[in-house]
Design a protein around this motif. Structure first.
Motif, PDB file in Angstrom:
ATOM      1  N   ALA A 217       6.860   6.950  -7.507  1.00 13.48           N
ATOM      2  CA  ALA A 217       5.851   6.239  -8.299  1.00 13.48           C
ATOM      3  C   ALA A 217       6.459   5.038  -9.020  1.00 13.48           C
ATOM      4  N   ALA A 218       7.610   5.237  -9.646  1.00 18.46           N
ATOM      5  CA  ALA A 218       8.254   4.143 -10.387  1.00 18.46           C
ATOM      6  C   ALA A 218       8.683   3.024  -9.431  1.00 18.46           C
ATOM      7  N   ALA A 219       9.364   3.402  -8.350  1.00 17.11           N
ATOM      8  CA  ALA A 219       9.800   2.400  -7.377  1.00 17.11           C
ATOM      9  C   ALA A 219       8.595   1.784  -6.675  1.00 17.11           C
ATOM     10  N   GLY A 220       7.576   2.600  -6.418  1.00 18.64           N
ATOM     11  CA  GLY A 220       6.374   2.116  -5.742  1.00 18.64           C
ATOM     12  C   GLY A 220       5.628   1.057  -6.530  1.00 18.64           C
ATOM     13  N   ILE A 221       5.593   1.206  -7.837  1.00 19.62           N
ATOM     14  CA  ILE A 221       4.958   0.182  -8.675  1.00 19.62           C
ATOM     15  C   ILE A 221       5.707  -1.141  -8.546  1.00 19.62           C
ATOM     16  N   VAL A 222       7.033  -1.062  -8.563  1.00 19.24           N
ATOM     17  CA  VAL A 222       7.840  -2.278  -8.412  1.00 19.24           C
ATOM     18  C   VAL A 222       7.591  -2.894  -7.029  1.00 19.24           C
ATOM     19  N   LEU A 223       7.570  -2.064  -5.991  1.00 12.53           N
ATOM     20  CA  LEU A 223       7.290  -2.569  -4.637  1.00 12.53           C
ATOM     21  C   LEU A 223       5.930  -3.257  -4.579  1.00 12.53           C
ATOM     22  N   ALA A 224       4.931  -2.625  -5.138  1.00 17.34           N
ATOM     23  CA  ALA A 224       3.582  -3.199  -5.102  1.00 17.34           C
ATOM     24  C   ALA A 224       3.552  -4.555  -5.801  1.00 17.34           C
ATOM     25  N   ILE A 225       4.189  -4.640  -6.938  1.00 22.00           N
ATOM     26  CA  ILE A 225       4.234  -5.931  -7.662  1.00 22.00           C
ATOM     27  C   ILE A 225       4.990  -6.968  -6.850  1.00 22.00           C
ATOM     28  N   ARG A 226       6.133  -6.580  -6.305  1.00 12.33           N
ATOM     29  CA  ARG A 226       6.968  -7.524  -5.554  1.00 12.33           C
ATOM     30  C   ARG A 226       6.255  -8.006  -4.294  1.00 12.33           C
ATOM     31  N   PHE A 227       5.615  -7.100  -3.582  1.00 10.71           N
ATOM     32  CA  PHE A 227       4.932  -7.519  -2.360  1.00 10.71           C
ATOM     33  C   PHE A 227       3.625  -8.232  -2.653  1.00 10.71           C
ATOM     34  N   ALA A 228       2.991  -7.967  -3.793  1.00 16.58           N
ATOM     35  CA  ALA A 228       1.802  -8.717  -4.188  1.00 16.58           C
ATOM     36  C   ALA A 228       2.188 -10.172  -4.444  1.00 16.58           C
ATOM     37  N   ASP A 229       3.367 -10.385  -5.041  1.00 13.35           N
ATOM     38  CA  ASP A 229       3.865 -11.751  -5.253  1.00 13.35           C
ATOM     39  C   ASP A 229       4.021 -12.493  -3.928  1.00 13.35           C
ATOM     40  N   ASP A 230       4.370 -11.761  -2.882  1.00 11.11           N
ATOM     41  CA  ASP A 230       4.654 -12.358  -1.581  1.00 11.11           C
ATOM     42  C   ASP A 230       3.442 -12.347  -0.648  1.00 11.11           C
ATOM     43  N   TRP A 231       2.350 -11.810  -1.091  1.00 14.73           N
ATOM     44  CA  TRP A 231       1.158 -11.661  -0.248  1.00 14.73           C
ATOM     45  C   TRP A 231       0.694 -13.032   0.180  1.00 14.73           C
TER      46      TRP A 231
ATOM     47  N   PHE B   6       0.821  -1.211   0.000  1.00 11.89           N
ATOM     48  CA  PHE B   6       0.000   0.000   0.000  1.00 11.89           C
ATOM     49  C   PHE B   6       0.861   1.270   0.000  1.00 11.89           C
ATOM     50  N   THR B   7       2.002   1.220   0.672  1.00 10.52           N
ATOM     51  CA  THR B   7       2.906   2.371   0.656  1.00 10.52           C
ATOM     52  C   THR B   7       3.420   2.610  -0.759  1.00 10.52           C
ATOM     53  N   GLY B   8       3.787   1.544  -1.441  1.00 14.67           N
ATOM     54  CA  GLY B   8       4.246   1.685  -2.820  1.00 14.67           C
ATOM     55  C   GLY B   8       3.218   2.370  -3.707  1.00 14.67           C
ATOM     56  N   LEU B   9       1.953   2.057  -3.486  1.00 14.93           N
ATOM     57  CA  LEU B   9       0.886   2.649  -4.303  1.00 14.93           C
ATOM     58  C   LEU B   9       0.455   4.033  -3.831  1.00 14.93           C
ATOM     59  N   LEU B  10       0.466   4.252  -2.526  1.00  7.79           N
ATOM     60  CA  LEU B  10      -0.104   5.488  -1.982  1.00  7.79           C
ATOM     61  C   LEU B  10       0.914   6.590  -1.677  1.00  7.79           C
ATOM     62  N   ALA B  11       2.170   6.235  -1.435  1.00 11.23           N
ATOM     63  CA  ALA B  11       3.168   7.258  -1.100  1.00 11.23           C
ATOM     64  C   ALA B  11       3.336   8.310  -2.196  1.00 11.23           C
ATOM     65  N   PRO B  12       3.321   7.945  -3.485  1.00  5.03           N
ATOM     66  CA  PRO B  12       3.415   9.013  -4.504  1.00  5.03           C
ATOM     67  C   PRO B  12       2.245   9.998  -4.425  1.00  5.03           C
ATOM     68  N   ILE B  13       1.069   9.485  -4.121  1.00  8.40           N
ATOM     69  CA  ILE B  13      -0.111  10.358  -3.990  1.00  8.40           C
ATOM     70  C   ILE B  13       0.059  11.260  -2.776  1.00  8.40           C
ATOM     71  N   LEU B  14       0.514  10.691  -1.665  1.00 12.35           N
ATOM     72  CA  LEU B  14       0.761  11.488  -0.459  1.00 12.35           C
ATOM     73  C   LEU B  14       1.774  12.588  -0.740  1.00 12.35           C
ATOM     74  N   LEU B  15       2.864  12.231  -1.403  1.00 13.51           N
ATOM     75  CA  LEU B  15       3.877  13.238  -1.726  1.00 13.51           C
ATOM     76  C   LEU B  15       3.299  14.337  -2.607  1.00 13.51           C
ATOM     77  N   TRP B  16       2.500  13.959  -3.583  1.00 15.09           N
ATOM     78  CA  TRP B  16       1.860  14.940  -4.473  1.00 15.09           C
ATOM     79  C   TRP B  16       0.969  15.880  -3.646  1.00 15.09           C
ATOM     80  N   LEU B  17       0.182  15.300  -2.727  1.00 14.74           N
ATOM     81  CA  LEU B  17      -0.707  16.110  -1.885  1.00 14.74           C
ATOM     82  C   LEU B  17       0.083  17.034  -0.951  1.00 14.74           C
ATOM     83  N   LEU B  18       1.288  16.620  -0.594  1.00 16.77           N
ATOM     84  CA  LEU B  18       2.152  17.447   0.258  1.00 16.77           C
ATOM     85  C   LEU B  18       3.007  18.415  -0.557  1.00 16.77           C
ATOM     86  N   ASN B  19       2.637  18.561  -1.815  1.00  9.18           N
ATOM     87  CA  ASN B  19       3.242  19.534  -2.730  1.00  9.18           C
ATOM     88  C   ASN B  19       4.651  19.184  -3.197  1.00  9.18           C
TER      89      ASN B  19
END
Length: 178
Positions: free
Chosen positions: A164-178, A141-154
């Motif tokens: 965003a790029a690293a977060g997508i990789v994290l989300a895929i990698r952790f989804a594999d391990d879910w 969830f951090t991989g997916l939501l942190a870019p949005i949080l950063l955007w909202l924090l200007n």
């Protein structure tokens, strides 16, 4: 494109695998979680080797991103460099494509892009772990939501695209391990 390739290759250096082989003469992937991570290094070899793996994994995320920024690459190219570095960490060519989870390499890339944004993303990950009480899901969830949080924090520069790029990789990698 050179930075992208170098990012992947540097990310592919499996420090945890090498350090465990040096210290314990075993394959880190055969014990604990089966991943080439700081946590698994600590489980199998102790705190000092784990701290060294953490430092090296952060460094390998930092270096290619830092140099891509210094070279004046556009934000999308820096982000691709960082993302491919994390891909290399998770799926390393030098370790049969069985690597780590990507958190330390992502942290290093974020530190190169924007130190403050890196700490915000880390704080968000910690908060997610405390709320969800499951580290793999929190990382996804951090991989997916942190870019949005950063955007909202200007944060509207390279750092949001790196996350965003690293977060997508994290989300895929952790989804594999879910």
């Amino acid at each position: 494109m050179l930075y992208w390739i170098l990012g992947y290759l540097l990310g592919s250096l499996p420090f945890g695998l090498w350090i465990i082989r040096l210290v314990k003469k075993v394959d880190i992937r055969e014990g604990g979680s089966g991943h080439v991570t700081t946590t698994n290094t600590i489980r199998q070899a102790g705190f000092a080797p784990g701290a060294l793996v953490l430092l090296l994994d952060i460094t390998k995320g930092f270096i290619p991103t830092f140099f891509a920024i210094r070279a004046g690459l556009p934000a999308w190219s820096v982000a691709l460099t960082a993302g491919l570095t994390v891909v290399g960490h998770c799926y390393p060519v030098f370790a049969g494509f069985r690597g780590g989870m990507g958190l330390a390499a992502t942290g290093g890339a974020m530190m190169a892009a924007n130190f403050t944004a890196a700490w915000i993303a880390l704080a968000f990950l910690i908060a997610m772990v405390l709320v969800i009480r499951h580290s793999a899901r929190a990382a996804l969830f951090t991989g997916l939501l942190a870019p949005i949080l950063l955007w909202l924090l200007n944060f509207r520069s390279t750092e949001v695209w790196v996350m965003a790029a690293a977060g997508i990789v994290l989300a895929i990698r952790f989804a594999d391990d879910w």
